[in-house]
Every structure is written in structure tokens, then in C-alpha cells.
Design a protein around this motif. Sequence first.
Motif, PDB file in Angstrom:
ATOM      1  N   ARG A   3      80.719  19.691 -12.074  1.00  0.00           N
ATOM      2  CA  ARG A   3      81.252  21.003 -12.434  1.00  0.00           C
ATOM      3  C   ARG A   3      82.444  21.440 -11.577  1.00  0.00           C
ATOM      4  N   TYR A  30      85.615  20.653 -16.516  1.00  0.00           N
ATOM      5  CA  TYR A  30      84.181  20.402 -16.658  1.00  0.00           C
ATOM      6  C   TYR A  30      83.328  21.519 -16.044  1.00  0.00           C
ATOM      7  N   ILE A  60      80.162  22.689 -18.061  1.00  0.00           N
ATOM      8  CA  ILE A  60      79.117  21.745 -18.465  1.00  0.00           C
ATOM      9  C   ILE A  60      77.800  22.262 -17.897  1.00  0.00           C
ATOM     10  N   ILE A 118      78.586  16.551 -22.198  1.00  0.00           N
ATOM     11  CA  ILE A 118      80.033  16.591 -22.403  1.00  0.00           C
ATOM     12  C   ILE A 118      80.352  16.501 -23.890  1.00  0.00           C
ATOM     13  N   LEU A 149      87.099  16.347 -23.549  1.00  0.00           N
ATOM     14  CA  LEU A 149      86.818  15.856 -22.198  1.00  0.00           C
ATOM     15  C   LEU A 149      86.312  14.419 -22.263  1.00  0.00           C
TER      16      LEU A 149
END
Length: 889
Positions: free
Chosen positions: A718, A723, A726, A781, A792
Motif C-alpha cells: 500500500r 496501490y 488495495i 489488484i 495496475l
Amino acid sequence: MLITLCYLYLWARWGPCSAALIRRTVRRLHRSRCSFTFCCCAGTPPLRQPRMQVPPEERVCLRIGNKVFFTDETQFLDDLNRWSLLLISPFICPDKLLKAGHIAFVTESTSAQTDNLQKVPGSSKEIVKWSDYCSPLAYKPGEPYKLIAEASVDNFSNLGIAFMEDRLQMDNGMVPHKIVSVHLQESTLKELAEVEPSVKEQSVSSTQMDEVTPAATLETTLKSGLGITETAEQCEEEKSKLEKENEPEDESNSLFDEETGAGEHHHLHLSSCHECLQLENSTIESVRYASAEDIPELSDDCNSTLEENDDFLAKGIKRVNLSGKPPNILIYLGSETAKVEFEQVKSILQECIDADSYTIYQLHEEQVLKAPWVDNSLLLIIATDEPISEENHKQFMKFLSKGGKILGFSSSFASDGIQIKRKSKLKKGIHELVVSKMDSTEIKLNLLVSGCIFEEVMKEDTSKVKILSRLNNADKDTVIVHLFYGDSGGEAILSQAHLELDINSMDVQTEEDFNLLKISNTKRYEVLKEILTSLGLNCELSKIPMLTPIYLLSSDEEIHLAFLKWLEGNVDAEGLRASSKVSFKFVSSCESEMEVTPSLMPVITETGSFSSEHFNLKTYQQNLQTKKLGKIILFSEVTTTTQNLLDGLMFELPEEMGLIAIAVRQTQGKGRGGNVWLSPVGCALSTLHITVPLHSNLGQRISFIQHLVSLAVVKSVRSIPGYEDIDLRVKWPNDIYYSDVIKLGGVLVNSTLIETTFHILIGFGFNVNNSNPTICINDLITKFNKKKGKSLKPLTADCLIARTVTVLERLIDIFQEKGPNGVLPCYYKYWVHSGRKVHLQNEEGPVAWIVGIDDYGFLQVHEEGKGVESVHPDGNSFDMLRNLIVPKH
């Protein structure tokens, strides 16, 4: 009458000897690279079959009727590009061609014309099926029809014996006319490796192998070898010695007497012994797919009875295929040719069945009526909702009538006794199923339903219907049925629930549906294995993978050299460093005969030859940004547990050489409280060594380590730009979770205090790229990309292990400087417990609210009337599903 008696005498005197002569000749000469040929050399050749050239008499080892067995110069096969490869062929990976001691050979056969039909042997002359004794590699249709295969020395001999005795039967019904061993040249294999992928993808199934196309006749190019080290004359010399050794001393001496000395051989006896023939016929499927260690040895004299030999079956051999059909599994997808869908179904099957026991092929639409798959397959999977033509349906029913098994995944296939009814309100919806298991228990799970259900039709026929699953709705709709067909053991299990689909291949609309399916994923596997087992397949786990050597790697060359310098003074003269758990033998390079055991493992110090499909050292180096931690890597593809690998080094190695052990798979993975940690390929598995001074902020609160590691795993993902959202979280005390739904990782910490220093081994494992049996980071993801319209990239284990170690070192530095308050705000940001209402001890226990964790890492709860109390992590566990904090027993 006299002639008949003479024949009987000759058979009794020399028949058994011929089998032993073939075996001993092949055993003795196969390493000399001379060629062995079994062929028909007299009489009128079949249609389109050229007359065989008669070999020189001095090379003939044996004649039986018009059959001859002789040796010759090495035969080279150099035209593999003109052959069609099979899916299971090692030619697709030429660097892994033949097992040691195996023989490659070409079998030529022709169509069974009316004047040369193969005779069906009587009860005293058992047939030998060609495919039971070898692995087919490639084929060339035409007349003669040619097959390249490989077999062990003894199995090659058995095929030759059966050929000489007119007992050899080809799977496609053709008549064998020649078997010749060949040498596969290295140059040929290199050329094959350079063939474009599109050519290699033309590999076909074993059913295609059986098709004969006379128009496609292409002669195999077999040429005599030039410059071979062993000449035909040397072969003759060896053969002469062999014949002298085999001369009987008197008429009572038999060639079946056991050989003595270091070269003693035992093998499966397949000549004229009726008892051994019966035993072989009953176990050949097991022998073909068992390892060499599992196959019982039978001596040449074959004095034991069938009843005695039955003990061997009970002890060591696992029957893979009880129906007697070849262990081929076919997947029929209708007219669709999408490779992705086939790979999806194949992948889920490989995770449920013993993958070493079965071969999986796609049954294409054009093959259903043409290819002879009905007699060559164990299971047919129908995974299409397209209407099935009347002709195809008849073929599928024919397969059932012959004892075949069918598994339907949301298909339109049905048999007498049931009909399919469309129910539109169920279409593409997630519904709860109640499944009846074989032990009469029930299991509930949520699955995507096709929109169809089954209804029973009352008819008097050979079908029987058993309901396996209903929807847990008001109508109790039937969605899985088990059909029994005919008197030959035909069965079909048909499902209108998508057992075959992974969540990533579905168009899941809501967060609730995603969570329901992921929670049920383990149960989905359980139900699928139950169904496959009831259809006669083996769903036991494959054998534990063999341990592999350890590679000594490093984040930079300077540290690597420093470690080797330290090592010089810390191993004995043979490079051995002993330890109570695992001893290491340091070697410069990998040797093929190197032994790896749980207590002694070789460590390869030269990294030039290192490569791994699952671990990229460069990726690890790029993502490791530490001062000390994770600098020296002990990497293994398969090890027992990474927790044991650092035991013999960590107490003496200089602190700046931070140790870490990384593995792709573990055979004895450990979890908290003695639990077993499953570790399939795709997990990030490692154990890190750190030292912590006793008189420091962290040393005084050493139980906080597990919280820091859990936080480091979450932040490793993270904290990557893009990201941050997530949904990866921390669960007290040491788990990694997707939201508050399902676990995908954990942490195990062991500490040892030596004087004023804690030596801590931190084991952590989390799912990165293995969607099954639960969930992984790349699933999250993929889900995020679908929901947010992002792209991503998936992450890898090598990247995330390095990032976890990097984040952990920074968290430790912050904790040492600022104490718990330096890291708790970040910890609370990612944990799942804030304000959660729980019960203590049991569901009727006192109600409490989670407040946080105290300065020592213990969970703080506020119980009504009692204020805030701390819950110790070593004695308690948090049950997320029931919101319970329960004592560990």
C-alpha cells in the motif's frame, strides 16, 4: 502328430529362453548405442508396406517364425520437424528429453487389412498394449504409421518380446511391423527448440495420434551414424560374449536363473508365465504411473503364485485407474476454440487431482465423431452451454455405455431420467447451495449459478438419478445430479453451478458477491474433489516435492565476498558447517548427484549459474533499500521450512550481514501455535534474522515485533504509488487479511536471548500470485482494476519480500527512537478492529469493544462495568467470523 510333438518340445525348450535372451541382450548393449530392431523379415508384406531387407545372419540374435530380432549400427533420427508432437512430449522442452537409462524408438504399423488382421490371442496368449509400456512422444500419419516413444530398458524389452510372440497390440487397432531403437541427435533437438511457437502449438492429443492419413505419407529419415564411438563390430563382440555367457551347462539349466554379482537385475516378467501375465495385466496401469521405488520387483524364475504376488499390490502399488481406461481426461468446449477457457478448466482440475496420474487434453468439435477417444479416455468434461447436436449426444452416450465418466459444468448435456429447465431469475446470480457428501454430511457454499436447474423425468430405462445438491431457496431447486447409466459402470455428474470458474474469470458485479465467492472458495474445492473422487479419480495430494539445493545470494557483490571470507574460518576442511537442525555443506557449484536431505543441505556459493522461474535476484536487489537486513540470501526452490535454515549461522555471523532465507515451496511450513502453513507456488515465503538489544525500546517490548512485521507486509503493497487503496489489512495479533473477510498471510516470531541481545527469527508468508485455495494480493489488484477502471500491474513475491524487509527496518528504527507511539497511528490506519464489538470466551460471553493495543502489543478491550483490559496474544486468538476473542487451548 510327430511334427506337433516336435513343435511342443521346441516351444517348451526354447520359448522361455527367447524372452530372457531379448532382455539380457538389451540390458547388456543398450549403453553401447547400437540399434535394436524387431521386424517381420519374410512372407508377403502388407499393402503399402515395403518388404523388409534381410539383416546379415551374424547380426541376428533371434528368429521366431517370420519375426527377427537383430542389432545394427546406431540409427539416428534427424527429422523431428517433420513429425507432429504430442502435448506430453518432452520434445517441447528439448533440454529435458529422456530419463536416464531410457530408450527412444520408432514403431511402424499399418492398417489392419482383411488379409493381415492381427489375431486375437487366446487365454493362454495374453496381449500386451503398446501404450502401457512406453510414453508416446511424436507421430507421423500415413502408411506405415510411425510413432516415436520412450521406454525403460525392461519395458522396451517387453514390447520386443510381445512383438516376437505376436502379442503386441497397438492402441489404434493397427498392426505393428517394426520396432527400431534410435538415437536422438543433439543438433536435431537444438533445431527443434528454434521452431516458432506457432508450430509447437500444433501439438495434438492422443486421440489425434490414432488417426491415419494415408495421403500424408512421409518416410522417416533414418541414417547410419558417422563417427560413432561404438561400432557394429563392437556390438557383435559384446553379443558374442553374451551368447557364451548364456550357453546352458546342461539341459536342466535355464536362462531364467537369477544373475549374480553386482550386475544383478530384477524386472517384471512377461514371457510365458501365466501367473505373472495375470499379475502384469492387473497392475500395468499402476506400474506405468508409479515411481521406480514403488514398483515391486519380480525375479526371473517366477516361482511365486498369483496369491503371493497379490501382497505386492497391497503394499506398494496405488491403482490409478480402476476402470482400465487410459488415464486421459478430455475437456469439450463446444464450437468455442478459446484457449483461455480450456486453460481455466484445466488449471482447476490440476489443482484437484493427482496431476502426475492423468493427462488433460481438449476435445475439439471436429474430433467428437472422428477421433477414437471413446475407448481411450477415462473422463469427459463438458463445459459449454451451447446446444449439443444429436450426433455428438449419441457419441457421448456411447462413451457412457462403455463405462466412461462424464462431468458437466453448466452444460446443456442431459440423459434419460432428467431434463434441464431454464429459470431466468437465477441467471448469473450468486446463490447458496446445500451439497450432500458421500459420508451423508452436508456442506453449504455460495456459487455462481447458470440459470438452469434439473428436473427428474419418470422413465423406465437404464438410468438412475441421485440428487447431490439443491439451492437453499424456497423451491429447493436441483442443481447437481449424479446419473448411473448402463451395466458397464457409466456415470455422469452434471452441475448447473459453476464449480469450474475462478472468481477472476467471472464478471462479479458487487463487493458482496466477491466476498461470498472468496469465502466459499475452499469449499468449492472440497466439493469438486468430492465429485471427482466419486467418479473414480485420484484426488490425493501428489508426492511431496523433492528438496533442492540452497543458493547463496546477496544484495551486492561486496557483502557476498565478505561473507565468503567469514565462511573460510567457520567451516571444516570439507566445507561442512554443522547445526542441530540443518547442517550445511558449502560447495562452489551444483553437481547432479548432490544429495539433499532435511538434515544436510548443500549450499552453492557460485551464483553465475543461478536462475529461477519464481525468484528474480535483480528485482530483489532493486527493491531492497536497507542498511543491514536481508543482505545475505539463502534461496531454495523447495525446502522443509525456512525457519530452520538460519539456525546454524545467525548467532555467529556479523550483524551487518543480515540473513534471510527465501523459498518457493515448503514441505513442512509452520504457523502460529504449531499450525501447518500451506505453501503452494505463488506465496512469498521467507524467514528473516534480526538482532534487538535487550535494553532498548523494542527490546523491552519484544512482543511488538509481530505487529511491526504484519504492518510491514501491508505497507509493502500500500506504499507503492497507485496501490494505496488495495484493501490489504492487519489483523491482531499476526495475520494479513483482505479487508475483514479472509486471511491471506501470517507471521511467526521466535526469539532467543543471548546475554543482552535478542536473536529473532521472523517467518512470514503471504499469498501473492496463488488465487487458490483462498485469495491472493494479485486478486485484490485485479478486483481494484475492474472496479476503478485502472491497469495496475500484478506484483511478484521477490519484489514484496524485499519491500517488506525494507519497510520493517524503517519501522524498527522509528520504534527504537519514539516507542509505540511512533508506529501505532500507521498500525491503526491499516488494522481491521477499530470500534468492533466482540464477545469474550464464547458467543454468550461478556460483550466488549476493541480499543487498541497497549505499549506491549496486547489487545485492549473495554468491557462494560470493568473498564479497559489487555488480552495477551500468546494465550488468545481472534475469531474474525464470529467476532470472538477466545482462549487458545
